[in-house]
Structures are given as structure tokens and as C-alpha cells.
Design a protein around this motif. Structure first.
Motif: not given
Length: 68
Positions: A11-16, A1-9
């Protein structure tokens, strides 16, 4: 569960980051457009001034050439 949340975070940071850079580019483009517009107005004004200044000189040269 940690790795998917890290990947989403990440990705969001990159888009920001891309969003912030896009806003900065937009601001700079607007500023450049204003400067280009002002430069165009100045060039037009200078061309008109040059034309007004050259008209009497051209008339004088034409008069001088007709006398010769």
C-alpha cells in the motif's frame, strides 16, 4: 504477521508511485501553461502586426474606391 506487513508495504509503495506520478503531472502542467502563455503573447503580437500592416492598405483601397 508477515501478510499484514506485506499489505502495508505494498500500500505504501502504491501511494509512493501515485505521489511521484502526481509530481510529474504537476511539472508538465506548469510547462504546458508556460507554453500556452508564450503562444498567446505571440498570437497577440502577430495580430497587432497584421493590423498595423493592413491599415495603410485599407486606407489606399478606400481612397481608390472614392475615386471611382
Amino acid at each position: 504477521m508477515f501478510w499484514p506487513m506485506l499489505a502495508i508495504a505494498l500500500a505504501f509503495s502504491g501511494i509512493a508511485v501515485l505521489g511521484v506520478l502526481a509530481v510529474r503531472v504537476l511539472v508538465e502542467v506548469r510547462r504546458l501553461a508556460a507554453q500556452v502563455s508564450e503562444s498567446s503573447r505571440r498570437i497577440t503580437r502577430a495580430a497587432e502586426d497584421l493590423e498595423r500592416a493592413a491599415t495603410p492598405l485599407a486606407a489606399q483601397a478606400a481612397h481608390t474606391l472614392r475615386q471611382d
